[in-house]
Scaffold this motif. Structure first.
Motif, PDB file in Angstrom:
ATOM      1  N   GLU A 147       0.807  -1.219   0.000  1.00  0.00           N
ATOM      2  CA  GLU A 147       0.000   0.000   0.000  1.00  0.00           C
ATOM      3  C   GLU A 147       0.843   1.274   0.000  1.00  0.00           C
ATOM      4  OE1 GLU A 147      -3.643  -1.019   2.835  1.00  0.00           O
ATOM      5  OE2 GLU A 147      -1.742  -1.839   3.585  1.00  0.00           O
ATOM      6  N   GLY A 148       2.109   1.184   0.400  1.00  0.00           N
ATOM      7  CA  GLY A 148       2.934   2.373   0.536  1.00  0.00           C
ATOM      8  C   GLY A 148       4.293   2.209  -0.112  1.00  0.00           C
ATOM      9  N   SER A 156      -0.651  -4.027  -5.604  1.00  0.00           N
ATOM     10  CA  SER A 156      -0.329  -2.699  -5.103  1.00  0.00           C
ATOM     11  C   SER A 156      -1.348  -1.678  -5.601  1.00  0.00           C
ATOM     12  CB  SER A 156       1.099  -2.314  -5.517  1.00  0.00           C
ATOM     13  OG  SER A 156       1.528  -1.158  -4.843  1.00  0.00           O
ATOM     14  N   CYS A 157      -0.990  -0.396  -5.496  1.00  0.00           N
ATOM     15  CA  CYS A 157      -1.883   0.692  -5.862  1.00  0.00           C
ATOM     16  C   CYS A 157      -1.067   1.801  -6.524  1.00  0.00           C
ATOM     17  CB  CYS A 157      -2.600   1.239  -4.627  1.00  0.00           C
ATOM     18  SG  CYS A 157      -1.493   1.781  -3.309  1.00  0.00           S
ATOM     19  N   ALA A 158      -1.752   2.740  -7.145  1.00  0.00           N
ATOM     20  CA  ALA A 158      -1.067   3.822  -7.856  1.00  0.00           C
ATOM     21  C   ALA A 158      -0.215   4.666  -6.919  1.00  0.00           C
ATOM     22  CB  ALA A 158      -2.088   4.705  -8.572  1.00  0.00           C
ATOM     23  N   GLY A 215       6.295  -4.557 -14.927  1.00  0.00           N
ATOM     24  CA  GLY A 215       6.270  -5.940 -14.474  1.00  0.00           C
ATOM     25  C   GLY A 215       6.726  -6.117 -13.043  1.00  0.00           C
ATOM     26  N   LEU A 216       6.957  -4.998 -12.351  1.00  0.00           N
ATOM     27  CA  LEU A 216       7.379  -5.043 -10.951  1.00  0.00           C
ATOM     28  C   LEU A 216       6.206  -5.402 -10.043  1.00  0.00           C
ATOM     29  CD1 LEU A 216      10.013  -4.482  -9.370  1.00  0.00           C
ATOM     30  CD2 LEU A 216       9.270  -2.101  -9.155  1.00  0.00           C
ATOM     31  N   VAL A 217       5.010  -5.009 -10.472  1.00  0.00           N
ATOM     32  CA  VAL A 217       3.755  -5.294  -9.768  1.00  0.00           C
ATOM     33  C   VAL A 217       2.864  -6.104 -10.698  1.00  0.00           C
ATOM     34  CG1 VAL A 217       1.618  -4.187  -8.988  1.00  0.00           C
ATOM     35  CG2 VAL A 217       3.832  -3.300  -8.233  1.00  0.00           C
ATOM     36  N   ASP A 218       2.130  -7.051 -10.115  1.00  0.00           N
ATOM     37  CA  ASP A 218       1.285  -7.926 -10.926  1.00  0.00           C
ATOM     38  C   ASP A 218      -0.141  -7.411 -11.067  1.00  0.00           C
ATOM     39  OD1 ASP A 218       3.225 -10.217 -11.291  1.00  0.00           O
ATOM     40  OD2 ASP A 218       3.160 -10.114  -9.106  1.00  0.00           O
ATOM     41  N   PHE A 219      -0.681  -6.826  -9.993  1.00  0.00           N
ATOM     42  CA  PHE A 219      -2.060  -6.364  -9.997  1.00  0.00           C
ATOM     43  C   PHE A 219      -2.154  -5.021  -9.272  1.00  0.00           C
ATOM     44  CE2 PHE A 219      -2.095 -11.016  -9.910  1.00  0.00           C
ATOM     45  CZ  PHE A 219      -2.811 -11.294 -11.065  1.00  0.00           C
ATOM     46  N   ILE A 220      -3.010  -4.137  -9.792  1.00  0.00           N
ATOM     47  CA  ILE A 220      -3.242  -2.822  -9.201  1.00  0.00           C
ATOM     48  C   ILE A 220      -4.685  -2.764  -8.687  1.00  0.00           C
ATOM     49  CG2 ILE A 220      -3.578  -0.374  -9.736  1.00  0.00           C
ATOM     50  CD1 ILE A 220      -0.711  -0.916  -9.421  1.00  0.00           C
ATOM     51  N   ALA A 221      -4.847  -2.214  -7.484  1.00  0.00           N
ATOM     52  CA  ALA A 221      -6.171  -2.003  -6.907  1.00  0.00           C
ATOM     53  C   ALA A 221      -6.238  -0.581  -6.362  1.00  0.00           C
ATOM     54  CB  ALA A 221      -6.430  -3.013  -5.792  1.00  0.00           C
ATOM     55  N   LEU A 222      -7.427  -0.116  -6.033  1.00  0.00           N
ATOM     56  CA  LEU A 222      -7.540   1.138  -5.301  1.00  0.00           C
ATOM     57  C   LEU A 222      -6.875   0.965  -3.949  1.00  0.00           C
ATOM     58  CD1 LEU A 222     -11.247   2.080  -6.078  1.00  0.00           C
ATOM     59  CD2 LEU A 222      -9.185   3.032  -7.135  1.00  0.00           C
ATOM     60  N   PRO A 244      -7.522   1.646  -0.808  1.00  0.00           N
ATOM     61  CA  PRO A 244      -8.249   1.008   0.307  1.00  0.00           C
ATOM     62  C   PRO A 244      -8.528  -0.471   0.090  1.00  0.00           C
ATOM     63  CG  PRO A 244      -9.300   3.072  -0.364  1.00  0.00           C
ATOM     64  CD  PRO A 244      -8.317   2.716  -1.437  1.00  0.00           C
ATOM     65  N   ASP A 245      -8.362  -0.940  -1.155  1.00  0.00           N
ATOM     66  CA  ASP A 245      -8.719  -2.321  -1.488  1.00  0.00           C
ATOM     67  C   ASP A 245      -7.512  -3.232  -1.685  1.00  0.00           C
ATOM     68  OD1 ASP A 245     -11.376  -1.502  -1.483  1.00  0.00           O
ATOM     69  OD2 ASP A 245     -11.370  -1.074  -3.642  1.00  0.00           O
ATOM     70  N   VAL A 246      -6.304  -2.725  -1.447  1.00  0.00           N
ATOM     71  CA  VAL A 246      -5.105  -3.518  -1.734  1.00  0.00           C
ATOM     72  C   VAL A 246      -5.075  -4.803  -0.907  1.00  0.00           C
ATOM     73  CG1 VAL A 246      -2.585  -3.583  -1.530  1.00  0.00           C
ATOM     74  CG2 VAL A 246      -3.702  -1.608  -2.565  1.00  0.00           C
ATOM     75  N   ARG A 247      -5.330  -4.694   0.387  1.00  0.00           N
ATOM     76  CA  ARG A 247      -5.311  -5.899   1.223  1.00  0.00           C
ATOM     77  C   ARG A 247      -6.421  -6.863   0.822  1.00  0.00           C
ATOM     78  NH1 ARG A 247      -3.469  -4.714   7.388  1.00  0.00           N
ATOM     79  NH2 ARG A 247      -1.846  -3.190   6.952  1.00  0.00           N
ATOM     80  N   ILE A 248      -7.571  -6.327   0.495  1.00  0.00           N
ATOM     81  CA  ILE A 248      -8.689  -7.170   0.055  1.00  0.00           C
ATOM     82  C   ILE A 248      -8.315  -7.918  -1.222  1.00  0.00           C
ATOM     83  CG2 ILE A 248     -11.073  -7.148  -0.778  1.00  0.00           C
ATOM     84  CD1 ILE A 248     -11.485  -4.636   0.988  1.00  0.00           C
ATOM     85  N   ALA A 249      -7.710  -7.195  -2.171  1.00  0.00           N
ATOM     86  CA  ALA A 249      -7.298  -7.819  -3.433  1.00  0.00           C
ATOM     87  C   ALA A 249      -6.193  -8.851  -3.203  1.00  0.00           C
ATOM     88  CB  ALA A 249      -6.828  -6.747  -4.416  1.00  0.00           C
ATOM     89  N   GLY A 250      -5.273  -8.542  -2.288  1.00  0.00           N
ATOM     90  CA  GLY A 250      -4.220  -9.496  -1.969  1.00  0.00           C
ATOM     91  C   GLY A 250      -4.778 -10.767  -1.364  1.00  0.00           C
ATOM     92  N   MET A 251      -5.720 -10.622  -0.435  1.00  0.00           N
ATOM     93  CA  MET A 251      -6.349 -11.791   0.182  1.00  0.00           C
ATOM     94  C   MET A 251      -7.150 -12.580  -0.837  1.00  0.00           C
ATOM     95  SD  MET A 251      -6.868 -13.758   2.758  1.00  0.00           S
ATOM     96  CE  MET A 251      -6.392 -12.905   4.285  1.00  0.00           C
TER      97      MET A 251
END
Length: 260
Positions: free
Chosen positions: A106-107, A125-127, A178-185, A187-194
């Motif tokens: 997230e950071g 991760s996120c933007a 290619g450093l990050v596989d998926f991007i989420a908002l 507040p949703d990074v942990r949710i997307a990771g889980m």
């Protein structure tokens, strides 16, 4: 006021997914004890058949801002060229973990923190996140196996750019590289990771683990070789003046003035 020390990591399990949370906010600087605690927990989870996937996340504003330079003995003590940095010895145990790891970022991810993030199989991760391999900017050779894992992931040319300059890359650019596989908002990074961890956990654990072993078959030997060379180079450079200037410049938020 309590004098109870803050736990460096927090652990929990939800079904087949175990969570390890870095717990030294706001920056989650690590030392050898913290990396060893992560490795110890992974060793325990390796033997726990109920655990199929690990979610790695962090409290605070940064995922991990790298090594704690206030604990200089962790970095410089007894640093002969033939001795592997003790932090990286513990890191080897993390890289050897046989089950999938998903990192929810997230950071900021800086220096050795980036090395830790690349020990995961996937990064969500996120933007707003920032990624930097700032070792050269601090005056020394990269470590935590980044001299192997970073070019293996994003290619030699982009890895060289990140390592030579210490440039900060945001989450969107990290996804493009290619450093990050998926991007989420954010507040949703942990949710997307889980969610990703649970999706992996639905597959056969024996099949997943054997597939990871096949895919990573050559990586561990390369990582060991990288860590050996990184430690040897750092042992020389930690005794020079560049590190002191690099750390001072970082603390003073200015460009370093290295000698020719």
């Amino acid at each position: 006021m309590s004098n109870t020390p803050v736990q460096a990591i927090l652990t929990s399990r939800d079904g087949h997914v175990a969570t390890i949370e870095l717990n030294r906010p706001p920056h989650n600087f690590f030392d050898v004890e913290m990396i060893a605690q992560i490795a110890d927990e992974l060793d325990r989870l390796e033997a726990d058949k109920r655990c199929r996937v690990v979610l790695l996340q962090a409290s605070g504003s940064a995922f991990c801002a790298g090594a704690d330079f206030s604990k200089r003995n962790d970095i410089r003590e007894d640093r002969s060229a033939s001795r592997i940095n003790p932090i990286y010895q513990e890191a080897l145990r993390i890289f050897s973990f046989g089950k999938p790891i998903v990192a929810a970022i997230e950071g900021s991810v800086v220096g050795g923190g980036l090395g830790l993030a690349l020990a995961a199989d996937f990064r969500v991760s996120c933007a707003e996140a920032r990624f930097s391999a700032n070792f050269n900017r601090l005056g020394f050779h990269p470590g935590f196996a980044l001299s192997y894992t970073l070019p293996a992931l994003i290619g030699k040319q982009m890895a060289a750019w990140m390592l030579y300059t210490g440039a900060r890359v945001d989450g969107e650019r990290a996804k493009e590289m290619g450093l990050v596989d998926f991007i989420a908002l954010k507040p949703d990074v942990r949710i997307a990771g889980m969610a990703l961890a649970r999706e992996i956990a639905t597959s056969s654990p024996r099949a997943v683990q054997s597939t990871k072993q096949t895919l990573k078959a050559d990586s561990l030997s390369h990582i060991r070789n990288a860590i050996s060379r990184e430690s040897a180079e750092q042992s020389i450079q930690f005794a020079a003046t560049d590190l002191a200037e690099g750390v001072k410049a970082m603390a003073e938020r200015r460009a370093p003035a290295f000698e020719d």
